[in-house]
Design a protein around this motif. Sequence first.
Motif, PDB file in Angstrom:
ATOM      1  N   LEU A  27       3.504  -8.783  -9.134  1.00 46.52           N
ATOM      2  CA  LEU A  27       3.432  -8.360  -7.839  1.00 46.52           C
ATOM      3  C   LEU A  27       3.173  -7.613  -7.060  1.00 46.52           C
ATOM      4  CD1 LEU A  27       4.365 -11.868  -7.055  1.00 46.52           C
ATOM      5  CD2 LEU A  27       1.963 -11.903  -7.658  1.00 46.52           C
ATOM      6  N   ASP A  31       0.065  -9.791  -2.094  1.00 42.50           N
ATOM      7  CA  ASP A  31      -0.192 -10.503  -2.477  1.00 42.50           C
ATOM      8  C   ASP A  31       0.325 -12.353  -1.663  1.00 42.50           C
ATOM      9  OD1 ASP A  31      -1.503  -9.362  -4.693  1.00 42.50           O
ATOM     10  OD2 ASP A  31       0.127  -9.154  -6.149  1.00 42.50           O
ATOM     11  N   LEU A  79       9.790  -9.454   0.569  1.00 46.56           N
ATOM     12  CA  LEU A  79       8.654 -10.296   0.118  1.00 46.56           C
ATOM     13  C   LEU A  79       9.133 -11.594   0.977  1.00 46.56           C
ATOM     14  CD1 LEU A  79       9.369 -11.854  -3.472  1.00 46.56           C
ATOM     15  CD2 LEU A  79       9.713 -13.596  -0.914  1.00 46.56           C
ATOM     16  N   ILE A 106       4.745  -9.074   0.600  1.00 48.65           N
ATOM     17  CA  ILE A 106       4.227 -10.715  -0.794  1.00 48.65           C
ATOM     18  C   ILE A 106       4.878 -11.691  -0.631  1.00 48.65           C
ATOM     19  CG2 ILE A 106       5.329 -11.569  -3.570  1.00 48.65           C
ATOM     20  CD1 ILE A 106       5.994  -8.797  -4.150  1.00 48.65           C
TER      21      ILE A 106
END
Length: 157
Positions: A27, A31, A79, A106
Amino acid sequence: MSVSLARVTSVSPEETCALARRLGAALVPGDVLLLSGDIGAGKTHFARCLIQSLLTMPEDVPSPTFTLVQTYDTRAGELWHADLYRLSDPDQCAELGLTDAFETAICLVEWPDRLADLAPAEALTLEFSAGPEDTERRIILTGDPKRWAHLADRVPA
Ligand code: ADP
Ligand code: MG
């Protein structure tokens, strides 16, 4: 174009974890993975394994049930882990910073139906459902095959 990319059967939490680690390793920021399925289907388990595999220092990965979002600095970049079950209004996503994060981080999003039309069109959807055995889960991956080509060899055939 969004099509069914893969159907995976996992027979144990560890097998789901292994899939999460394999996908996580590919990733990049931007994404977005939409994790759908009923309570107990394995969305948080999958997210936790994926996040832990990308952390540089061990850290707890709590379910964001009450905080709605948790953010992490990982070796793949920022993330965001969201659980939108309690989201009352899709507009709250902008306030949380989640709509910006879709572009820059992410993102793993549980209960993505709460996003309504704010769900990114390019996202990869993973639909979790229970199988006939206690520890069996089906995971169906849906998305644009070109957009997600970097994950193609990471899913069991
Ligand atoms: P959700 O976030 O979808 O509500 P959780 O991930 O919190 O669900 O809980 C899933 C539960 O199911 C966990 O206790 C996990 O150990 C268990 N489980 C059993 N078999 C599996 C499997 N094959 N894959 C994922 N989780 C599983
Ligand atoms: Mg959950």
